[in-house]
Structures are given as structure tokens and as C-alpha cells.
Design a protein around this motif. Structure first.
Motif, mmCIF file in Angstrom:
data_model
loop_
_atom_site.group_PDB
_atom_site.id
_atom_site.type_symbol
_atom_site.label_atom_id
_atom_site.label_comp_id
_atom_site.label_asym_id
_atom_site.label_seq_id
_atom_site.Cartn_x
_atom_site.Cartn_y
_atom_site.Cartn_z
ATOM 1 N N ASN A 142 0.799 -1.226 0.000
ATOM 2 C CA ASN A 142 0.000 0.000 0.000
ATOM 3 C C ASN A 142 0.836 1.283 0.000
ATOM 4 O O ASN A 142 0.362 2.334 0.393
ATOM 5 C CB ASN A 142 -1.001 -0.005 1.162
ATOM 6 C CG ASN A 142 -2.245 0.775 0.810
ATOM 7 O OD1 ASN A 142 -2.652 0.815 -0.349
ATOM 8 N ND2 ASN A 142 -2.824 1.433 1.787
ATOM 9 N N ALA A 143 2.086 1.196 -0.441
ATOM 10 C CA ALA A 143 2.932 2.383 -0.549
ATOM 11 C C ALA A 143 2.270 3.376 -1.507
ATOM 12 O O ALA A 143 1.660 2.954 -2.493
ATOM 13 C CB ALA A 143 4.307 1.999 -1.078
ATOM 14 N N PRO A 144 2.348 4.697 -1.277
ATOM 15 C CA PRO A 144 3.110 5.340 -0.199
ATOM 16 C C PRO A 144 2.406 5.376 1.164
ATOM 17 O O PRO A 144 2.977 5.890 2.110
ATOM 18 C CB PRO A 144 3.305 6.765 -0.735
ATOM 19 C CG PRO A 144 2.137 7.004 -1.634
ATOM 20 C CD PRO A 144 1.775 5.669 -2.228
ATOM 21 N N ASP A 145 1.183 4.811 1.248
ATOM 22 C CA ASP A 145 0.482 4.811 2.537
ATOM 23 C C ASP A 145 0.792 3.530 3.307
ATOM 24 O O ASP A 145 -0.093 2.705 3.539
ATOM 25 C CB ASP A 145 -1.034 4.956 2.308
ATOM 26 C CG ASP A 145 -1.366 6.232 1.552
ATOM 27 O OD1 ASP A 145 -0.895 7.301 1.971
ATOM 28 O OD2 ASP A 145 -2.074 6.167 0.526
ATOM 29 N N ARG B 269 6.449 -3.390 -10.099
ATOM 30 C CA ARG B 269 5.978 -2.709 -8.890
ATOM 31 C C ARG B 269 4.454 -2.741 -8.867
ATOM 32 O O ARG B 269 3.825 -2.965 -9.906
ATOM 33 C CB ARG B 269 6.488 -1.267 -8.837
ATOM 34 C CG ARG B 269 5.909 -0.391 -9.925
ATOM 35 C CD ARG B 269 6.417 1.036 -9.839
ATOM 36 N NE ARG B 269 5.807 1.863 -10.852
ATOM 37 C CZ ARG B 269 4.887 2.812 -10.612
ATOM 38 N NH1 ARG B 269 4.477 3.050 -9.378
ATOM 39 N NH2 ARG B 269 4.375 3.517 -11.598
ATOM 40 N N GLY B 270 3.882 -2.490 -7.707
ATOM 41 C CA GLY B 270 2.431 -2.470 -7.587
ATOM 42 C C GLY B 270 1.868 -1.146 -8.079
ATOM 43 O O GLY B 270 2.534 -0.119 -8.009
ATOM 44 N N LYS C 207 -4.792 -1.212 -4.453
ATOM 45 C CA LYS C 207 -3.551 -1.351 -5.208
ATOM 46 C C LYS C 207 -3.291 -2.830 -5.486
ATOM 47 O O LYS C 207 -3.446 -3.669 -4.585
ATOM 48 C CB LYS C 207 -2.422 -0.771 -4.345
ATOM 49 C CG LYS C 207 -1.264 -0.262 -5.147
ATOM 50 C CD LYS C 207 -0.269 0.448 -4.236
ATOM 51 C CE LYS C 207 1.082 0.489 -4.916
ATOM 52 N NZ LYS C 207 2.126 0.924 -4.012
ATOM 53 N N TRP C 208 -2.899 -3.125 -6.698
ATOM 54 C CA TRP C 208 -2.482 -4.484 -7.052
ATOM 55 C C TRP C 208 -0.995 -4.549 -6.752
ATOM 56 O O TRP C 208 -0.188 -3.918 -7.425
ATOM 57 C CB TRP C 208 -2.758 -4.736 -8.537
ATOM 58 C CG TRP C 208 -2.541 -6.160 -8.967
ATOM 59 C CD1 TRP C 208 -2.240 -7.228 -8.172
ATOM 60 C CD2 TRP C 208 -2.605 -6.659 -10.306
ATOM 61 N NE1 TRP C 208 -2.124 -8.366 -8.931
ATOM 62 C CE2 TRP C 208 -2.344 -8.045 -10.242
ATOM 63 C CE3 TRP C 208 -2.864 -6.074 -11.546
ATOM 64 C CZ2 TRP C 208 -2.315 -8.851 -11.375
ATOM 65 C CZ3 TRP C 208 -2.840 -6.862 -12.671
ATOM 66 C CH2 TRP C 208 -2.580 -8.242 -12.589
ATOM 67 N N GLY D 20 -3.697 -11.779 -8.591
ATOM 68 C CA GLY D 20 -5.052 -11.279 -8.782
ATOM 69 C C GLY D 20 -5.897 -12.381 -9.407
ATOM 70 O O GLY D 20 -5.370 -13.322 -10.007
ATOM 71 N N ILE D 21 -7.225 -12.263 -9.243
ATOM 72 C CA ILE D 21 -8.131 -13.276 -9.794
ATOM 73 C C ILE D 21 -8.880 -12.672 -10.981
ATOM 74 O O ILE D 21 -9.468 -11.592 -10.867
ATOM 75 C CB ILE D 21 -9.149 -13.720 -8.727
ATOM 76 C CG1 ILE D 21 -8.419 -14.322 -7.519
ATOM 77 C CG2 ILE D 21 -10.149 -14.725 -9.322
ATOM 78 C CD1 ILE D 21 -9.304 -14.456 -6.291
#
Lengths: 329, 129
Positions: free
Chosen positions: A49-52, B34-35, B80-81, B87-88
Motif C-alpha cells: 500500500n505504498a506510499p500509505d 511494482r504495484g 492497489k495491485w 489477482g483473480i
């Protein structure tokens, strides 16, 4: 022996992390076990959950680095300017995102954020007071394909010279010093059906000492090359080839006082213990001569060229790269 | 490049709800390093046995509880992924897929700030239901 320090970017271990073979803690433990001083992270990659990021995860990060005696050096951040499909974010929205990132770096005890290439320049000056207050440096990445002559990079360096602040600088990726196209990339694309004549053309350009970026990122390719393009794979190969630039180290001269950090990009450590494309000995000799005393972070990117059915072994590659850095430093 | 992350092995299965098979699902990791917020997933395309699946039948979920249509995802910035998170992909189809092997092709398209065009990853796998 110089004062250059060694670091590893956890970008290197992305495949091991994605497949659940290594956690963030495993990565840091690996660095401690091979005697690396610093770590660079990508918060969007390994902190949820970056940046949070939750207070709990921040506390856990501090525990991990304390227990392993590793210094946090840099966080690689991104401004999601393309958050929405129908428009780009405004200057105010981008600035708010950058400020969030500065706060995160501060909480993580990281003194430097690496802004990815093409980060909007118009938010830097407005973020500067916060960067000073939190003691976090903002540095744009100078990356192959988007190096000093790129207009967006130049916009940033112009502002950097104008502001002349210790909180605004550069992170340089050594992929701008490739003397050969990475052969692991060539092997990967040949496996996908690349026309060998295209690879040969690119290799010959490098052999002549030319910078392939100047060819590959043009709208019109030289006739000799265009006539060899047979498929989308060929075109993609040529496009990616421009991401490996071939500059003399002296290209750094005017920017040296602003260089905060280096990404020691590498694609393949050979049997001889050297990197296939980047001449690290000469590079480190140049840095020693100039009195650079910051970090070089190993950044392994060969994993993306793993042939189908083969395992990526970033751990071994990083170990070899670190041994090489240690020898030359 | 990142195509090996697109389809998780043996992840194809029919989905039952209240005793009825309402569709099928597969699992996927992000083809980036990255997510990103779900709104940056530009598109998802599914083909089963060489037949394209209608876009409106596709749903995406991070946790198996909350599902978004692709049109809804365009505004989902809260979730956020994460990188490495499976993921599904759920496809609504009464009766699901027939038992046995199916050739599945999945394409993920994401928007990346520093690459001018959306960035895609594709993988085709034969998997058994």
C-alpha cells in the motif's frame, strides 16, 4: 582503496520476491550475509500500500535493517501521472503525490528518493521546502534511453543547476556506459524469432563505438537496418537496443557535484567475473579519479531475459557483481 | 519479458455459487516490477480455446471477495495491485468450462508513466479444469 560504498537495489531480486522465494527480510539478510553496506528499495514493490504504508510495516522495516546492520540508502519512487485513463494528473496532484513520497522516505529513514526518468520537473521547486524540512534529497534517474540529451532530462538538469540545492540531484544508471549490447538480451530475442541480421547490425554499431540510442529512437531507421526488419520482434529489439547507451564517462563531468548515487546496472556477470556490457573497472577508476564517495548499487536486470523454462538466479549474479565492485573499489 | 507472470500454473477452475457453476477463474501476477492502483490496469483480454471472451463478462479481484468490472476498474484508485500478488480474473459464463484441457490466453495491459504507450504482457497456457 577508495571511499566508494557498496549497495544493492532490491530491484535485483524481483523475480525471487514475486514468486515467494524471498521476502523483504530474506533480501536484507542476504545483503548482510555478503557484507553489503547499503540497501536501495522500491517501496511500490516490497512495501504494501505504498506510499500509505502502515505503521506496523514501517516498524517492521526498521527492525529488519537494525537487526541486519544495513544502511537504507535510496527509495525508488514513481509519480503515477497516468493514474486515470482519460487524462494526466495536474501539477497539484503530482506535487501532492511527491510530498507523500517524501514523507514515506522520512518515515523509513531513507535520505534519498530516486525520481524515475520523465518525472514532471514542474513539481520539484514546490516540493523543495518539504524536502529540506524532512532532510530527503530528490534525485532524477539518468537512465539509458533517457540520458542527458533527452529534452525532459535536460529540463530537470537546467532546473537543478538553477536551484543549486543539496536536495536536488541525480542518480545515474551505468546502463549509459554499455560498450556492447547485452548478449542475454540478444539470446532472448533470438529465441522469440529475432532476425539475426538485426542483432548483428546493432553489435556492429557498438563495435564501431557508436551510440545506438541515436539510431533506435528515431522515427526513421537507416535503410540498411530497416530493410532487415521482418517482424514486430525485430522492431521491438531495435527499440529496446536504444536503452543501452554508449557514452564516454566524461559525459558526467559537468554533473558530478550533483550526482547523489549510482545504479550499477548489470545484465550478465561472465565466467571471468566481469559484466558483459559495462566496463566497471574503467568506470570505478573514473569515479576514484573524481573523488566520488557515495554508493554504487548493484541493479540486476538480466532476469527479464531468462529463456523460457530457465530459472532466474539473481542471488548468484548479485554476489558476483558485488565481488567485482569490491575488487575495483 | 514479464510474460511468465501472466498465468499462474494450474490456476484455471470453475466457480460455483449456490450450487450452480457461474463461470471460471484464473490467477495472474502483474507484468511489471511494482504495484499500481487498479485504475492503471489499462485492459485485460481473455481468450479461451481461441475464442475471445466478451469484455463485459470479465471481472477482476484482489481478494476473492470484491470484484470489479473492467469499466469500473478505470476509477479504482483506492485498491492497489501489489507486486507479486496473485489477482483473480473471473469470467462470468453459465455452466463454466467443460471438464478437461483448455487453451487460455491472457493479456494484461498497464499504463506506465515513463513509457509512452500502454505496456502489455501475454501468456498462453493449456490448463485443465
Amino acid at each position: 582503496m577508495s571511499n566508494i560504498k557498496r549497495c544493492v537495489s532490491l530491484y535485483s531480486y524481483q523475480d525471487e520476491y514475486a514468486r515467494g522465494k524471498m521476502t523483504l527480510e530474506d533480501c536484507i539478510k542476504e545483503l548482510a550475509s555478503i557484507g553489503v553496506e547499503g540497501v536501495e528499495i522500491i517501496s511500490d514493490q516490497m512495501l504494501w500500500n505504498a506510499p500509505d504504508v502502515s505503521d506496523e510495516d514501517i516498524a517492521n522495516w526498521h527492525r529488519i535493517i537494525r537487526e541486519n546492520g544495513i544502511t537504507p540508502v535510496c527509495n525508488d519512487i514513481y509519480i503515477n501521472t497516468v493514474l486515470y485513463k482519460n487524462r494526466r494528473l495536474t501539477q497539484k496532484e503530482n506535487l501532492a503525490l511527491l510530498k507523500k513520497e517524501l514523507h514515506l522516505a522520512h518515515k523509513l529513514g531513507i535520505p534519498l528518493v530516486r525520481l524515475v526518468s520523465l518525472t514532471p520537473t514542474d513539481i520539484i521547486e514546490d516540493a523543495l521546502p518539504l524536502a529540506e524540512e524532512l532532510n530527503v534529497v530528490m534525485a532524477l534517474e539518468v537512465h539509458g534511453g533517457m540520458a542527458f540529451d533527452n529534452p525532459e532530462t535536460k529540463k530537470f538538469t537546467d532546473l537543478m543547476f538553477k536551484l543549486n540545492s543539496p536536495y536536488v540531484g541525480l542518480v545515474v544508471d551505468t546502463g549509459i556506459f554499455c560498450r556492447k549490447h547485452p548478449r542475454v538480451s540478444t539470446a532472448f530475442f533470438l529465441n522469440q524469432g529475432l532476425n539475426p541480421a538485426v542483432a548483428e547490425y546493432i553489435d556492429n554499431e557498438f563495435a564501431k563505438g557508436k551510440d545506438v540510442e541515436a539510431i533506435s529512437h528515431q522515427r526513421v531507421l537507416p535503410d540498411e537496418l530497416e530493410s532487415q526488419i521482418r517482424s514486430w520482434v525485430d522492431r521491438e529489439y531495435v527499440l529496446f537496443a536504444g536503452g543501452y547507451e554508449n557514452h564516454d564517462f566524461s559525459v558526467l563531468d559537468p554533473y558530478l557535484p550533483f550526482i547523489k548515487h549510482f545504479h550499477g546496472k548489470f545484465f550478465e556477470m561472465t565466467e571471468e567475473g566481469v559484466e558483459y556490457s559495462v566496463p566497471y573497472k574503467e568506470f570505478i577508476d573514473y569515479l576514484k579519479e573524481k573523488g566520488y564517495n557515495g554508493y554504487i548499487a548493484s541493479e540486476y536486470e538480466g532476469g527479464r531475459f531468462a529463456l523460457p523454462g530457465t530459472e532466474i538466479d539473481a542471488v548468484t549474479q548479485v554476489r558476483k557483481h558485488q565481488e567485482m565492485l569490491k575488487k575495483y573499489i | 519479458m514479464f510474460d511468465n507472470y501472466v498465468l499462474s500454473d494450474n490456476s484455471l477452475k470453475n466457480v460455483k455459487k449456490d450450487g450452480k457453476t457461474v463461470g471460471y477463474e484464473m490467477r495472474t501476477r502483474i507484468t511489471y516490477y511494482r504495484g499500481i492502483p487498479l485504475s492503471m490496469v489499462h485492459d485485460i483480454l481473455v481468450e479461451v480455446d481461441d475464442q475471445p471472451v466478451p469484455r463485459e463478462n470479465i471481472r477482476f479481484s484482489l481478494d476473492g471477495e470484491l470484484y470489479f468490472t473492467l469499466d469500473e476498474m478505470a476509477t479504482v484508485t483506492f485498491y492497489k495491485w501489489e507486486y507479486g500478488q496473485e489477482g483473480i480474473i473471473f469470467v462470468e459464463q453459465e455452466g463454466g468450462l467443460s471438464e478437461g484441457e483448455h487453451k487460455v490466453k491472457l493479456t494484461q495491459v498497464t499504463r506506465v508513466a515513463y513509457i509512452p504507450v500502454p505496456f502489455s504482457g501475454t501468456q498462453t497456457k493449456t490448463m485443465a479444469v
